[in-house]
Scaffold this active site. Structure first.
Site, PDB file in Angstrom:
ATOM      1  N   ARG A  57       0.807  -1.230   0.000  1.00 53.20           N
ATOM      2  CA  ARG A  57       0.000   0.000   0.000  1.00 53.20           C
ATOM      3  C   ARG A  57       0.835   1.273   0.000  1.00 53.20           C
ATOM      4  NH1 ARG A  57      -2.855  -4.053   1.563  1.00 53.20           N
ATOM      5  NH2 ARG A  57      -0.950  -4.624   2.609  1.00 53.20           N
ATOM      6  N   HIS A 134       5.500   5.779  11.330  1.00 57.28           N
ATOM      7  CA  HIS A 134       4.990   5.705   9.959  1.00 57.28           C
ATOM      8  C   HIS A 134       4.111   6.951   9.767  1.00 57.28           C
ATOM      9  CE1 HIS A 134       3.646   4.239   6.231  1.00 57.28           C
ATOM     10  NE2 HIS A 134       3.330   2.995   6.534  1.00 57.28           N
TER      11      HIS A 134
END
Ligand code: NCD
Length: 308
Positions: A57, A134
């Protein structure tokens, strides 16, 4: 506001105003995120994707985001590179820097992307550094929550799963702490608790998965158990599962999010429940990453001129 930082390494580099600004840019870019309506904002610019850990992704949506902005993309293949001849990661990255305008890096070591960024002159985006952070996932998660819940404040957010090694959780809780009135709950199998430095008076651990029903949750953020970060003997000790039985007891307004990949913690039998929204998160990732790339490459004014 003008984007004035070179890199995005930790979500802590962004305050509420910064996050709101990125989400506003993402909203402006949303009508252009469907590829039919490609922009030319980043024409002539090249993004290099350097993923030294697997990705579906994050890499995919950065590639689509850059192409949709009219830019070009290169994808580094570690298996076919001089890393195989024992070249250092730092020499590899200083080489790739000669070929591009911005680089997205994922690395298995927590803290490593910050070090690489210090050695590079071009902007660096952290796409995940081990169990560290992240930040772009947190931004797309914020976009999703704002869109689906209508706000980023006064939310009850339950984090589930591997809260120790799950970097998406580490960035999202930091991002949501910029907004007032949020309460956080952690349900994790023993040994995988939220790191101490992320505890706070707004955080409570829950012992039993069924305690969630008493919390009036707005968001349940499920994560997979990060087996690759554990010792071999630890790997099979932990499991949990969100299934039909569980979500039937949740309020209508609750949303189940998951950064994916899922393994077996989110039953596919609930995929069609409108409260289960991981694929929307993935979709919203494109405009969020378009916004970030456009800002970091200095195209802020062009983005805002699209809103006029
Ligand atoms: C996550 C990651 O890589 O941290 N996936 C993602 O980027 N959407 C989650 C995970 O690997 O479990």
């Amino acid at each position: 506001m003008r984007w004035d930082r070179k890199d995005l390494i930790s979500i802590d580099q962004l305050d509420k105003e910064d996050i709101d600004h990125i989400l506003r840019c993402a909203e402006i870019l949303e009508p252009y995120s469907g590829r039919a309506n490609k922009l030319l904002l980043c024409k002539g610019e090249i993004l290099y994707c350097v993923f030294l850990e697997p990705s579906t992704r994050t890499q995919g949506s950065f590639v689509t985001a850059m192409l949709t902005l009219g830019g070009d993309v290169q994808i580094f293949n570690p298996e076919a590179s001089s890393l195989k001849k024992s070249e250092s990661r730092s020499d590899t990255l200083r080489t790739l820097e000669q070929f591009c305008d911005i680089v997205v890096i994922r690395d298995p070591q927590s803290g490593s992307v910050a070090q690489y960024a210090d050695a590079l002159d071009i902007p660096v985006i952290n796409a995940g550094d081990g169990a560290g952070e992240h930040p772009t996932q947190a931004l797309l998660d914020c976009f999703t929550i704002k869109r689906e819940c209508g706000r980023l404040s006064n939310l009850n957010v339950v984090f589930m799963g591997d809260l120790k090694y799950g970097r998406t959780v580490h960035s999202l809780i930091r991002a949501l702490r910029n907004y007032h009135g949020n309460k956080f709950y952690g349900y994790s199998p023993a040994g995988l608790e939220m790191p101490k430095e992320l505890h706070g008076s707004d955080f409570m651990r829950i012992e039993n998965m069924h305690d969630v029903f008493d919390l009036n949750p707005d968001v349940i953020y499920a994560t997979r158990i990060q087996k690759e970060r554990m010792l071999p003997e630890e790997r099979d000790r932990f499991s949990y599962r969100i299934d039909n039985n569980f979500i039937q007891k949740l309020p209508k307004h609750a949303r189940i999010m998951h950064p994916f990949p899922r393994v077996d913690e989110l039953d596919t039998e609930i995929d069609n429940d409108p409260r289960v929204i991981p694929f929307k998160q993935i979709r919203y990732g494109v405009q969020t990453r378009m916004a970030l790339l456009a800002l970091m490459l200095g195209h802020e004014e062009e983005v805002f001129s699209l809103a006029k």
